[in-house]
Every structure is written in C-alpha cells, then in structure tokens.
Design an enzyme around this catalytic site. Structure first.
Site, PDB file in Angstrom:
ATOM      1  N   ILE A  45      46.245  23.588  80.000  1.00 32.22           N
ATOM      2  CA  ILE A  45      46.413  23.851  78.656  1.00 32.22           C
ATOM      3  C   ILE A  45      46.955  25.278  78.631  1.00 32.22           C
ATOM      4  O   ILE A  45      46.107  26.248  78.869  1.00 32.22           O
ATOM      5  CB  ILE A  45      45.149  23.778  77.806  1.00 32.22           C
ATOM      6  CG1 ILE A  45      44.592  22.461  77.766  1.00 32.22           C
ATOM      7  CG2 ILE A  45      45.301  24.375  76.486  1.00 32.22           C
ATOM      8  CD1 ILE A  45      43.451  22.151  77.169  1.00 32.22           C
ATOM      9  N   PRO A  46      48.228  25.532  78.394  1.00 37.10           N
ATOM     10  CA  PRO A  46      49.121  26.721  78.722  1.00 37.10           C
ATOM     11  C   PRO A  46      48.835  27.870  78.033  1.00 37.10           C
ATOM     12  O   PRO A  46      49.703  28.340  77.158  1.00 37.10           O
ATOM     13  CB  PRO A  46      50.643  26.175  78.939  1.00 37.10           C
ATOM     14  CG  PRO A  46      50.505  25.202  77.632  1.00 37.10           C
ATOM     15  CD  PRO A  46      49.096  24.443  77.765  1.00 37.10           C
ATOM     16  N   CYS A  47      47.704  28.398  77.930  1.00 38.32           N
ATOM     17  CA  CYS A  47      47.437  29.696  77.213  1.00 38.32           C
ATOM     18  C   CYS A  47      48.087  30.765  77.644  1.00 38.32           C
ATOM     19  O   CYS A  47      48.659  31.976  76.968  1.00 38.32           O
ATOM     20  CB  CYS A  47      45.812  30.045  77.089  1.00 38.32           C
ATOM     21  SG  CYS A  47      45.333  30.122  78.794  1.00 38.32           S
ATOM     22  N   HIS A  48      48.862  30.860  78.691  1.00 35.95           N
ATOM     23  CA  HIS A  48      49.483  31.838  79.374  1.00 35.95           C
ATOM     24  C   HIS A  48      50.899  31.905  78.697  1.00 35.95           C
ATOM     25  O   HIS A  48      51.602  32.837  78.664  1.00 35.95           O
ATOM     26  CB  HIS A  48      49.849  31.745  80.775  1.00 35.95           C
ATOM     27  CG  HIS A  48      50.525  30.650  81.250  1.00 35.95           C
ATOM     28  ND1 HIS A  48      49.789  29.138  81.309  1.00 35.95           N
ATOM     29  CD2 HIS A  48      51.843  30.079  81.652  1.00 35.95           C
ATOM     30  CE1 HIS A  48      50.629  28.118  81.530  1.00 35.95           C
ATOM     31  NE2 HIS A  48      51.797  28.914  81.807  1.00 35.95           N
TER      32      HIS A  48
END
Length: 189
Positions: free
Chosen positions: A131-134
């Site tokens: 889950i690409p929170c970056h």
C-alpha cells in the site's frame, strides 16, 4: 490465538519483514532493524499467495518493477477503521513512479480539509510498499513523513526517498536521464 509466521528479506534498501497467519493472509510488511529478530522460529511451507508476493517483492527491489494489483482479499484488515480503508484504496490508485499530495488524497475522499487525518492513516499503514504510502508528499515540498517519522535526517525518510527513486527509474527505464522534466505538478494529475 495463533502466531503469525515471518520472514526477513534483504533488499538494496534494507531489511523488510513480511508476516502472515496460518491461513495465508498477510498481516504486515515493515522495515526491520539488522538486530531485530522475528518471532517465528519454525516456518511451515509458505502458502502460494505469500510465495507469489515474495517473488513480486524481490523483483520490485531488483528492478523497480511494479508489484501489481493489491491482493485485498489476502490482507488482514480487521484493525482498520473505515477511514483508513478508504485512504488505502485511494493511494493504491497512485500510479507506480508518480506521487500525489496529502491534499489530493483528502480531496479524493471528499474531505478536502482532512490532509492531517490522511497523514495519520498513512502513519498506521501495516503494509509498507504494497500500500504505497511512500507516494504521498506534502504540498509544501519535501518528503513529508514515513513510518511515523518526519525528520529528514532519520533513516525512514531516506528509505522513502530510495523507494521513490527506485520507482522513478523503472517508470522511465529508457530515458531515466531525463528525470521528471515532463511531469505535470502532482496537484494537476
């Protein structure tokens, strides 16, 4: 209560811990310290869904190749609030190699003034990278936070920067020397 199983994966960026339960459901992905031990001593045969994900993760770190669709049905989401779930769905749609702002996410949720709440939901993301929170940055510039840290001198922000660089290189593999010259501002996307 059953114990989760865990593996440490060495990457160019650092060590990643992947945890799953006996049913083959992912329960967490996070960065771990060199000295940290993971609780499971005996690991049974790794379920096919976990093996597939581990292969995708390895390819991601080797070449920056996208992980593909998030296997929502293979994630333990029991501790998520409805708001977290909505935030994670929105950020999962940010294309590989691109970024958006906290405000963009809040607007997509129909809550344009909820940027800080979005940041708090991302801070609790149990599935880093997947889950690409970056890919979420502040409107004011800089990297914002990552894994609960917002000090640019901390290793967490160096990891965020490296993930973004890894994805950017894959996005433009033939023309990586051009960087992001042709990109529109994140808010315009």
């Amino acid at each position: 209560m059953t114990e989760d199983f865990a593996l440490r994966i060495e990457t160019r960026i650092g060590l990643v811990g992947v945890k799953w339960n006996p049913s083959g459901i992912l329960t967490g992905i996070r960065w771990i310290e060199e000295t940290e031990t993971l609780s499971s001593e005996k690991i049974p045969p790794v379920p096919a869904t976990i093996c597939k994900f581990l292969g995708q993760l390895q390819t991601y770190f080797e070449s920056g190749e996208p992980l593909g669709d998030i296997p929502w049905g293979s994630l333990d989401v029991r501790r998520w609030s409805d708001f977290q779930h909505c935030v994670y769905i929105v950020i999962s749609k940010i294309p590989h190699g691109e970024t958006r702002t906290y405000g963009w996410v809040a607007s997509r949720l129909g809550m344009p003034f909820a940027s800080r709440a979005v940041g708090q939901a991302l801070r609790r993301n149990p599935y880093l990278i997947l889950i690409p929170c970056h890919r979420v940055l502040p409107t004011t510039g800089g990297l914002g936070g990552f894994m609960g840290e917002d000090d640019p001198n901390k290793p967490e922000l160096r990891v965020k920067r490296r993930l973004l660089e890894l994805e950017e290189c894959y996005r433009n593999p033939m023309f990586s020397f051009l960087g992001a010259l042709g990109d529109a501002p994140a808010e315009a996307k």
